[in-house]
Design a protein around this motif. Structure first.
Motif: not given
Ligand code: HEM
Length: 217
Positions: A30, A32-33, A44, A47, A57, A61, A109, A119, A123, A126, A156, A159, A163, A180
């Motif tokens: 992750s 990488r962003y 994504i 978005n 994020h 996260a 989204l 989501f 959030g 969390w 947490t 995530a 996946r 999704y």
């Molecule tokens: C637990 C509360 C979390 C919420 C509410 C949340 C929410 C979101 C949302 C809304 C997006 C954008 C999705 C879209 O546009 O379709 C996203 C993307 C993403 N989130 Fe989270 N997230 C959470 C936890 C995490 C955690 C713990 C990680 C740790 C790795 C993480 C890593 C990412 C990544 C890397 C993306 C980009 C999508 C991808 O490349 O797979 N998120 N998240």
């Protein structure tokens, strides 16, 4: 037939090691962003709040996901309580920044309001569970602190579950948007339920050994 006996502590270590390994992999991928390298899934990239919120994020996260498992090692807490506190502060800051950025992303989204609501609810849950865990430890109430942290980390781990479910839905030929929207809820509600089942009727004294003993437990 020979019975294989696995002690509770060995099983616990196995569960912990698998969770820590998969969490580390998801967190590192992750990041990488932050460097702007690697593939970005088209939904994504679409978005509305992608830039800069996805980087904010991912930074917060992924750090929470990377560090979280270490907080559950009893030996680390007992031998190096200072390290436990440092990691705890970084974990909470990661959840706060990652959670707030997630709320922004949830309003932009590309997959619509059902996934957005899933989501956003995640959030909020969390931020609340982590905030309550922090409040309890600041007040010296260690037992409720542990319980709220277990809930926070279960969230947490959404995530990781997300996946796992996404490629599975592909294997079972579920249409992407349907999958999704479902996974936006399914990636965390069962995690929270499992955490509650784990905590249910479990006296805190058997949950973990802790360096701090308090009469408020
Ligand atoms: C637990 C509360 C979390 C919420 C509410 C949340 C929410 C979101 C949302 C809304 C997006 C954008 C999705 C879209 O546009 O379709 C996203 C993307 C993403 N989130 Fe989270 N997230 C959470 C936890 C995490 C955690 C713990 C990680 C740790 C790795 C993480 C890593 C990412 C990544 C890397 C993306 C980009 C999508 C991808 O490349 O797979 N998120 N998240």
């Amino acid at each position: 037939m020979k019975m294989v006996h696995v002690s509770r502590s060995r099983l616990g270590l196995l569960v912990w090691a698998s969770t820590a390994t998969i969490s580390t992999v998801v967190a590192l991928v992750s990041y990488r962003y932050l460097v702007g390298q690697g593939p970005v899934p088209p939904n994504i990239a679409a978005n509305r709040h992608f830039d800069p919120w996805i980087a904010v994020h991912a930074a917060g996260a992924a750090t929470a996901l990377l560090l979280g498992p270490w907080q559950f090692r009893p030996r680390l807490r007992v031998r190096w309580p200072f390290l436990h506190k440092c990691i705890g502060r970084i974990y909470a800051l990661g959840c706060a920044s990652g959670g707030l950025a997630a709320l922004v992303l949830a309003t932009g989204l590309s997959s619509g309001p059902v996934a957005g609501a899933g989501f956003a609810a995640l959030g909020l849950a969390w931020l609340i569970t982590t905030g309550l865990a922090v409040r309890e430890v600041l007040a010296g109430r260690i037992a409720p602190h542990r319980r709220w942290m277990i809930r926070s980390f279960a969230l947490t781990l959404s995530a990781v579950t997300l996946r796992i479910y996404l490629p599975l839905s592909d294997v079972f030929n579920v249409e992407f948007l349907t999958a999704y929207r479902t996974i936006a809820w399914a990636c965390w509600l069962p995690n929270l339920l499992l955490a509650e089942l784990f905590l249910w009727r479990r006296p805190t004294s058997v949950l973990f050994a802790h360096p701090v003993t308090t009469s408020k437990e």
